[in-house]
Structure formats: structure tokens, C-alpha cells
Design a protein around this motif. Structure first.
Motif, PDB file in Angstrom:
ATOM      1  N   ILE A   1       0.829  -1.212   0.000  1.00 46.29           N
ATOM      2  CA  ILE A   1       0.000   0.000   0.000  1.00 46.29           C
ATOM      3  C   ILE A   1       0.862   1.260   0.000  1.00 46.29           C
ATOM      4  O   ILE A   1       0.498   2.280  -0.592  1.00 46.29           O
ATOM      5  N   GLU A   2       2.059   1.193   0.611  1.00 44.15           N
ATOM      6  CA  GLU A   2       2.946   2.358   0.611  1.00 44.15           C
ATOM      7  C   GLU A   2       3.498   2.604  -0.791  1.00 44.15           C
ATOM      8  O   GLU A   2       3.636   3.763  -1.227  1.00 44.15           O
ATOM      9  N   LEU A   3       3.813   1.547  -1.514  1.00 41.54           N
ATOM     10  CA  LEU A   3       4.267   1.685  -2.901  1.00 41.54           C
ATOM     11  C   LEU A   3       3.187   2.338  -3.758  1.00 41.54           C
ATOM     12  O   LEU A   3       3.462   3.237  -4.558  1.00 41.54           O
ATOM     13  N   VAL A   4       1.949   1.877  -3.585  1.00 45.23           N
ATOM     14  CA  VAL A   4       0.829   2.451  -4.342  1.00 45.23           C
ATOM     15  C   VAL A   4       0.619   3.908  -3.953  1.00 45.23           C
ATOM     16  O   VAL A   4       0.443   4.787  -4.799  1.00 45.23           O
ATOM     17  N   ARG A   5       0.654   4.190  -2.646  1.00 46.20           N
ATOM     18  CA  ARG A   5       0.426   5.546  -2.147  1.00 46.20           C
ATOM     19  C   ARG A   5       1.484   6.519  -2.679  1.00 46.20           C
ATOM     20  O   ARG A   5       1.213   7.703  -2.894  1.00 46.20           O
ATOM     21  N   SER A   6       2.698   6.028  -2.908  1.00 48.70           N
ATOM     22  CA  SER A   6       3.802   6.886  -3.337  1.00 48.70           C
ATOM     23  C   SER A   6       3.766   7.201  -4.827  1.00 48.70           C
ATOM     24  O   SER A   6       4.515   8.067  -5.287  1.00 48.70           O
ATOM     25  N   CYS A   7       2.910   6.494  -5.568  1.00 44.50           N
ATOM     26  CA  CYS A   7       2.826   6.748  -7.010  1.00 44.50           C
ATOM     27  C   CYS A   7       2.190   8.111  -7.253  1.00 44.50           C
ATOM     28  O   CYS A   7       1.153   8.439  -6.669  1.00 44.50           O
ATOM     29  N   LYS A   8       2.768   8.914  -8.131  1.00 43.66           N
ATOM     30  CA  LYS A   8       2.293  10.276  -8.342  1.00 43.66           C
ATOM     31  C   LYS A   8       0.905  10.336  -8.975  1.00 43.66           C
ATOM     32  O   LYS A   8       0.246  11.375  -8.930  1.00 43.66           O
ATOM     33  N   TYR A   9       0.453   9.245  -9.579  1.00 48.78           N
ATOM     34  CA  TYR A   9      -0.865   9.242 -10.209  1.00 48.78           C
ATOM     35  C   TYR A   9      -1.989   8.921  -9.214  1.00 48.78           C
ATOM     36  O   TYR A   9      -3.168   9.064  -9.537  1.00 48.78           O
ATOM     37  N   VAL A  10      -1.616   8.454  -8.031  1.00 52.16           N
ATOM     38  CA  VAL A  10      -2.605   8.007  -7.040  1.00 52.16           C
ATOM     39  C   VAL A  10      -2.838   9.104  -6.005  1.00 52.16           C
ATOM     40  O   VAL A  10      -1.903   9.576  -5.365  1.00 52.16           O
ATOM     41  N   ASN A  11      -4.104   9.505  -5.857  1.00 49.13           N
ATOM     42  CA  ASN A  11      -4.447  10.513  -4.852  1.00 49.13           C
ATOM     43  C   ASN A  11      -4.708   9.912  -3.480  1.00 49.13           C
ATOM     44  O   ASN A  11      -4.494  10.561  -2.457  1.00 49.13           O
ATOM     45  N   GLU A  12      -5.162   8.678  -3.475  1.00 51.45           N
ATOM     46  CA  GLU A  12      -5.573   8.071  -2.208  1.00 51.45           C
ATOM     47  C   GLU A  12      -5.429   6.557  -2.313  1.00 51.45           C
ATOM     48  O   GLU A  12      -5.998   5.936  -3.220  1.00 51.45           O
ATOM     49  N   ALA A  13      -4.669   5.941  -1.415  1.00 48.03           N
ATOM     50  CA  ALA A  13      -4.542   4.484  -1.346  1.00 48.03           C
ATOM     51  C   ALA A  13      -5.269   4.013  -0.097  1.00 48.03           C
ATOM     52  O   ALA A  13      -5.043   4.533   1.000  1.00 48.03           O
ATOM     53  N   VAL A  14      -6.153   3.034  -0.248  1.00 45.54           N
ATOM     54  CA  VAL A  14      -6.993   2.601   0.872  1.00 45.54           C
ATOM     55  C   VAL A  14      -6.923   1.086   1.023  1.00 45.54           C
ATOM     56  O   VAL A  14      -6.710   0.355   0.051  1.00 45.54           O
ATOM     57  N   GLU A  15      -7.119   0.629   2.231  1.00 43.92           N
ATOM     58  CA  GLU A  15      -7.182  -0.803   2.518  1.00 43.92           C
ATOM     59  C   GLU A  15      -8.555  -1.342   2.142  1.00 43.92           C
ATOM     60  O   GLU A  15      -9.584  -0.756   2.488  1.00 43.92           O
ATOM     61  N   ILE A  16      -8.590  -2.453   1.425  1.00 46.34           N
ATOM     62  CA  ILE A  16      -9.861  -3.091   1.082  1.00 46.34           C
ATOM     63  C   ILE A  16     -10.266  -3.997   2.243  1.00 46.34           C
ATOM     64  O   ILE A  16      -9.535  -4.931   2.579  1.00 46.34           O
ATOM     65  N   PRO A  17     -11.407  -3.728   2.879  1.00 44.21           N
ATOM     66  CA  PRO A  17     -11.834  -4.563   4.022  1.00 44.21           C
ATOM     67  C   PRO A  17     -11.968  -6.023   3.628  1.00 44.21           C
ATOM     68  O   PRO A  17     -12.440  -6.337   2.529  1.00 44.21           O
TER      69      PRO A  17
END
Length: 745
Positions: free
Chosen positions: A662-678
Motif C-alpha cells: 500500500i505504501e508503494l501504491v500511495r507513493s505513485c504520483k498518479y494516485v491521490n488516495e490508497a486505501v485498505e480493502i476490508p
């Protein structure tokens, strides 16, 4: 697609049990191409197909006067301006021993009292009210109208059709499942046998199948049938049929019609040549079970049918439910007895070390050896219709089905003795998820539910929608708005307390825990006090009174909330809200970061976009998808599956742990918000209710998947979209993992 073939074939169920003469000449009246025409062409010597207008012209009437053995008209009489005159004219086209076969909807059908819309006005209750609220100037735009049984009888009398036989059709003409002649009533529980379908399922507010027990007792079953099949005869002769059960949704290999005849025989008719081998399998299963000492109804294979004697006894299901109400000890003993039938039905096989935890393994598992396919006759349980057999099958999977069927849709049974009593008694609790999964797998495969998911969602009601619709009826508009809709009004200024700690609360927390501070959870179960749910303490209900009225927001998170409302009122708490899982609550506004739109920037197609995935071994394919999605939306939310979710749904273990992914996804410049899927709320619909996105982006390998197509339909219904991107050729996490495992990289 297989689904398209099954759907095309379904309407044939209205006629494929009927004994047409192979030498018969048929007039079939239709307005568009249908599978009924195809069916008639296959079984009758000559079929003339005509539309309404052509069938009534003078030249046609003169040419075909007295020449037809059958006239078949489905859903057309409702469209006639003068049905009496037309039915009289069609009568002249038949031979002296000819028959007119009509399929007609019933304006007083129970489906319309449950909230289905009238197909001609597209409004609720118009047919029930006999269209009195349809304005005179609007009636000219209607393409037809439905009639009641009394009105149909009247028009048949006036047109000379004195000899006729009515059959009640459920759930309707388009997708018939159950057909009953007018002199016969159901002898089994329809809450298990009937799967209701509707023109407009989103307006349904009652569970139709559970109403028929009282409808039958009060003598209204045939009057309130959803549809009618009417056999009109010139010589007062009719088909030798009392009842038909159809299984058209099972596909050509498994589709059958079980016909109860007036001469006390039962015929299980194979409807397609692809299923003829099933008859001998049925006979083999019967012989096998009898050799194991079980009472089995004896049948014979005759041509393309399996014929059995009619048994005039109550079903084992009715017997067991009645016994639970009358004598609980006897009920438990009979459930034990039924369980023993499963162990007796087949030799037990030696289990491997891995299989031992499943309990007794049967060489042959008769999955339908359940009270639904069994009579209780003079102290004996007599089984029938044992079509399905699985090799090396856990006995507990069938025992679980027995318990589920006995308790299905019967709250009274749960109140008498909770079904968890049997889960514990029979050792089902530890592997309960597995037994649930195996039961669903059997039903899903048998009824093609995965292939037909899109079709079923279009025509079958959703229980959550029924629940929501029911609540709207119980409250005035201002009350409903305050209690069910505006549950977060001024919530930032108040302490939110959730009442209940079950599944509704878990779902609420999956949606809103990160958006709102939850002060606490209260529950009536003292055993839970002091423990926590998702890090929030569970407390006694009296805790609510410690908070000032103006500072608290009580949200009831329990499906059956009536008792809780009464409890709160006794406590002097009048201001409360009720959480509805099916409602679409406005998400708390997110701060959109990294979004700078210049004066010359073009507006994007979507405001909020959503992508879900594991994103293990982050690679160029993931990056390309994020980039393409961001090009189309202002704010991109990416949901990342947890490690436990990967193990549960993908049956594998991720290389990279969740926190890193999730940190890798969150750090991508195209992603505004990375969230955990319940974990337990991971689907598209859950995500939509959480984020109310405008578009979900997905890989193109899912574009023909029935589940994803159903989700795509759901999104479109709610004003959102689903867009499929082609995957980056040559790159995927699976391929990279394979190379790693082969030590090639």
C-alpha cells in the motif's frame, strides 16, 4: 454465451410439458421472434406464425377456417382492443377437437401486491386498481392491460369458450418454474421451491415466497396467481396434468419437467436429448440407495421419462417443521435420524491426513438426500429424485444442507431452537465456512447462478433493497429523511455511538471508521462489555445516558431494529438514527491533493476513479493502469487487498506484505488516495457505497467475466461506469512470481 442460450430457452417451459400431437397443425401468434416458435416448429408437423393484425384479416380467416389443431397465444390477448370478438374469430380457425392455448398475466397476481410495477403503465398498483387512476387521455398510449381471472372467464364465456381449464403459473409466463391446475394446490413449502422474478425488482417490498402459505390456507392461491396458462377445448377434453415443476435454468443437460398427473402417476420428463443419460443415472442411484437400506420411491425409465407412483403424504420438510413446534425432543431425535440416513447412504472411505478434519467421507455423496426431496409416510421417510451424486464427498456437507433447508426462511424455527444447536451437536461449527461454500457451490453449479448472475440481478429482487423499501413505507418523508438518510448531519460536532456489534456494525465501520471518530459501541450482550471491535470499546446501553443529549448521535446498526427503538424510548432517548446497509450515504469530502488544474486544462471525463487490486511485485503494468486512469479522472482512489484477503480469495500468499504494497501504491504520483480493502467487504458494490466513485477501472481480462459484468450493470444503474484497460503485454505479477519460483530472475 451459455447464459444467453439458457435465457432464450426459458419461456419454452410454459409449453414443453404439454402433450402436443406430432401431426398437429399450429397457429402461433406473436409480435417478435421467440423460443416458443422454435419449440413448436420442433415438435409439430406444421406451424403457421402470424402477428395479431394478419391473423384477424378476412383473407387469413377464410383461408384457415377449421384447419388448426392448436392456436397458441402468449401475452397477446392483453393487447387486444376487443378481446371477446377476437377470441370468437380465432375459434373459427380450429378443428372440432382443436384447442386454444392462452398465456395471460393476472392483474391481481401476488407479485403486484409485493410491489412489482404494471408492465403496461410502468407504475405500481395500476392493475390492482383496475387502471382507474390512468387518465383517460393517457389510456390511448397504453399498449395493453392485464385482466383478473374473473374478467378472463367472462371474456371466454362471451366468446363461446365455455370449456376451459386454468393453470396457475409462477413466477410468470416468461420464466415459468411451477404450474398448478385449478383443481390442485401445492403440497410442499413454496418458500423453498419458488424463486420469484419481477418486471421491476427495485420496487419490491415483500418476500413473495413466504406469503403463499397463508394465501393457500385462505383459498386465494389460484385467484392471486401471477399468471395463467389456459387450455380452451372444443370437445371438453383436457391435458392429464395437475402440477408441473420445471428446471429450465439448469441448462439443456439437466433441464427436466416433473409432472404430476390425474391418474396418480408422476413423470420426470427429460426436456432435451443432452439429458437423456440422466434417467439411467437416476435409476442407478435409486437402486444403490435401496441396497443401503434406505426407503426409495421406485420408478421406471419409459422412453424419455422416469415414471413413479404419486405419494399422497406430507413432505419431510413440513413434517420436521411441524414437529419442532409440537414436540422439541421428538424434532431433535428426527433430525438425528435424518443425519444417520446420510451416513447410511454410502460406504465410508479412508481419509488422508488432510481429509480427516472433514469428518466421515462418503464414497458417494447424494447431495440432495435432504427433507426437500423426501416424504414422511406412516413413520417412514421415503426419498425420491436423487439425481446428483458426488464422489469422495464429506457427509457433513450434506448434513449442513439438511439443517439449512429445515431452517430456511423460518424465524419461528430459530426462536424454537437456534440452528447453531445442530452446528455444535453435529460438529459443523469448526468448518462452517467450508460447508456454506460447498452448499453454495452445488446450488450455483446446478442452477448456473454464476453464468446467469446478470440475468438474475435484472429480474430477481435484492433482499437489501426489499428491506430499504419496507422502511420507507413505515415512515413519513420527514421521519425517513431524519432517521435513515441524514445520519451524519452535524456528526462532526457529536459523539457517535453505534448500537449493536454484529455484521451491520462491522459493515458500517468498514465504510466510515476512517471518516468519523466513533466514540463507542453499545450492545445488550453483557458478555461483550469491555471487549472491542475494530479497536472500539463495547459498552452497556446505559452508557448512552452519560452523554448530553445535544452532544450524542446514536446510530442503530441492527437489521431488525424495532426492539432497540422501543428500548431507547424507554430510556428516554428519542433522537436516534438507523443505518441501512443498502443506502448510499454521502461520503465525507476528501481533500484532493496533488491536483492542480490550470486555466487551459481540459475537464476530465470523471471526477473520482477507483481501482482495486493486490499490486504484488509492483511493475510497469500497474503503473500504466494508474497513469491511464488518472488521465481520465481528477481524483484516483486505489484499493489494496490485505494479506489475509489474498490468502482468502486468491488462495495464495503475496510476496510483498500489505503495508509495503500500500505504501508503494500511495507513493505513485498518479494516485491521490490508497486505501485498505476490508476483508469481508471487498467487492465493487462495497467500494462504491464507500467512495461513490464515477468510474472503476479494471484489467481487460475481466471484461467477459459474469461477476464483473454484473458489477458493471450495478454501477451503470447507479450512474457510474466501469472501464476495462488492456493489460501491458508480457508483464504481470503472476509471470514475475513464476520466474522467481523457477529461479530465472
Amino acid at each position: 454465451m451459455e447464459a444467453d442460450k439458457i435465457i432464450w430457452e426459458m419461456p419454452k417451459g410454459l409449453l414443453n410439458w404439454y402433450n402436443f400431437s406430432s401431426d398437429g397443425k399450429v397457429l402461433y401468434i406473436e409480435e417478435k421472434e421467440s423460443s416458443i416458435n422454435e419449440f413448436l416448429q420442433d415438435i409439430c408437423k406444421e406451424v403457421i406464425c402470424s402477428d395479431l393484425t394478419a391473423s384477424l384479416c378476412e383473407a387469413f380467416l377464410e383461408q384457415y377456417r377449421g384447419t388448426f389443431d392448436y392456436i397458441v397465444i402468449i401475452g397477446m390477448v392483453e393487447r387486444l382492443d376487443n378481446p371477446v370478438k377476437t377470441l370468437s374469430l380465432w375459434r373459427e380457425l380450429l378443428k372440432d377437437n382443436g384447442r386454444l392455448l392462452l398465456g395471460m398475466d393476472n392483474r391481481l397476481g401476488l407479485r403486484y401486491f409485493c410491489g412489482d410495477r404494471d408492465p403496461f403503465t410502468n407504475r405500481n398498483f395500476d392493475g390492482i386498481e383496475n387502471y382507474r387512476k390512468v387518465l383517460k387521455e393517457d389510456r390511448k398510449y397504453l399498449q395493453g392491460r392485464n385482466y383478473s381471472r374473473e374478467e378472463i372467464c367472462n371474456m371466454l364465456d362471451l366468446s363461446g369458450w365455455k370449456d376451459r381449464k386454468f393453470y396457475s403459473v409462477f413466477p410468470g409466463l416468461e420464466f415459468p418454474q411451477l404450474i398448478y391446475s385449478e383443481d390442485y394446490l401445492p403440497t410442499e413449502e413454496l418458500d423453498i421451491r419458488l424463486f420469484p422474478m419481477y418486471h421491476f425488482p427495485d420496487t419490491i417490498f415483500l418476500e413473495e415466497e413466504f406469503l403463499y402459505k397463508d394465501i393457500i390456507k385462505n383459498g386465494m392461491f389460484h385467484i392471486m396467481a401471477n399468471s395463467f396458462f389456459i387450455e380452451c377445448s372444443n370437445d371438453n377434453s383436457f391435458e392429464n396434468v395437475r402440477h408441473v415443476t420445471l428446471s429450465m435454468d439448469r441448462g439443456r443437460e439437466n433441464a427436466m419437467a416433473t409432472i404430476i398427473r390425474n391418474d396418480h402417476t408422476v413423470e420426470k420428463l427429460v426436456l432435451y436429448k443432452e439429458g437423456r443419460h440422466k434417467l439411467q443415472e437416476l435409476k442407478n442411484n435409486e437402486n444403490d440407495l435401496r441396497s443401503r437400506g434406505l426407503e426409495i420411491l421406485e420408478g421406471k425409465c419409459i422412453n424419455h421419462s422416469y415414471c413413479m407412483p404419486y405419494v399422497d403424504s406430507e413432505s419431510a420438510l413440513i413434517h420436521l417443521r411441524r414437529l419442532a413446534r409440537e414436540n422439541l425432543d421428538s424434532f431433535i431425535l428426527e433430525m438425528d435420524r435424518f443425519r444417520n440416513f446420510i451416513f447410511q447412504s454410502s460406504p465410508h472411505i479412508e481419509a488422508s491426513e488432510k481429509q480427516k478434519e472433514l469428518g466421515i467421507l462418503l464414497e458417494k455423496g447424494y447431495v440432495d438426500l435432504v427433507p426437500l426431496n423426501c416424504f414422511y409416510d406412516n413413520g417412514k421417510y421415503v426419498f425420491y429424485d436423487q439425481e446428483f451424486c458426488e464422489e469422495n464427498y464429506p457427509a457433513n456437507a450434506i448434513v449442513f444442507r439438511i439443517v439449512e433447508i429445515v431452517y430456511a426462511g423460518e424465524p419461528e424455527m430459530e426462536a424454537i431452537l437456534p440452528k447453531h444447536y445442530f452446528y455444535e451437536k453435529y460438529g459443523l461449527s469448526e468448518k462452517l465456512e467450508l460447508w456454506i461454500s460447498m452448499s453454495w457451490e452445488f446450488i450455483n453449479k446446478l442452477r448456473n447462478q454464476r453464468e446467469l448472475r446478470l440475468f438474475n440481478e435484472k429480474y430477481q429482487r435484492n433482499l437489501e433493497t426489499v428491506h430499504t423499501n419496507r422502511q420507507r413505507i413505515n415512515y413519513s418523508n420527514p421521519q425517513y429523511q431524519r432517521i435513515f438518510v441524514d445520519i451524519f448531519k452535524d456528526a462532526e460536532k457529536k459523539k457517535i455511538v453505534l448500537f449493536g456489534s454484529g455484521n451491520f456494525t462491522k459493515y458500517f465501520l468498514s465504510q466510515f471508521k476512517k471518516q468519523y471518530d466513533i466514540y463507542g459501541i453499545v450492545d445488550n450482550d453483557a458478555r461483550k462489555w469491555g471487549s472491542s471491535l475494530n479497536g472500539i470499546e463495547i459498552m452497556p446501553p446505559e452508557t448512552i445516558l452519560d452523554l448530553p443529549k445535544e452532544k450524542r448521535r446514536i446510530i442503530i446498526c441492527i437489521k431488525n431494529y424495532v426492539a432497540i427503538v422501543h428500548q431507547l424510548r424507554k430510556m428516554g432517548v428519542e433522537e436516534y438514527c438507523i443505518y441501512d446497509k443498502n443506502a448510499e450515504y454521502v461520503r465525507k469530502q476528501q481533500v484532493i491533493q496533488n491536483l492542480v488544474i490550470g486555466q487551459d486544462s481540459l475537464p476530465k471525463k470523471y471526477h473520482t476513479g477507483y481501482i482495486a487490486g493486490v499490486f504484488d511485485l509492483f511493475h510497469i503494468g500497474h503503473l500504466n493502469m494508474f497513469k491511464k486512469a488518472k488521465e481520465q479522472c481528477d481524483h484516483l482512489i486505489v484499493g489494496v487487498v490485505t494479506d489475509e484477503g489474498v490468502r482468502k480469495y486468491k488462495k495464495t500468499v503475496p510476496f510483498i506484505p500489505f503495508e509495503d504494497r500500500i505504501e508503494l501504491v500511495r507513493s505513485c504520483k498518479y494516485v491521490n488516495e490508497a486505501v485498505e480493502i476490508p476483508l469481508n467487504y471487498s467487492g465493487t458494490r462495497d467500494a462504491y457505497r464507500m467512495y461513490h466513485f464515477d468510474c472503476q477501472f479494471s484489467g481487460s481480462d475481466y471484461k467477459d467475466n459474469p461477476d464483473w459484468l454484473a458489477d458493471k450493470e450495478f454501477l451503470e444503474k447507479h450512474g457510474a461506469e466501469m472501464v476495462f484497460f488492456p493489460y501491458t503485454e508480457g508483464t504481470s505479477s503472476t509471470k514475475i512470481k513464476s520466474l522467481i519460483e523457477q529461479k530465472l530472475v
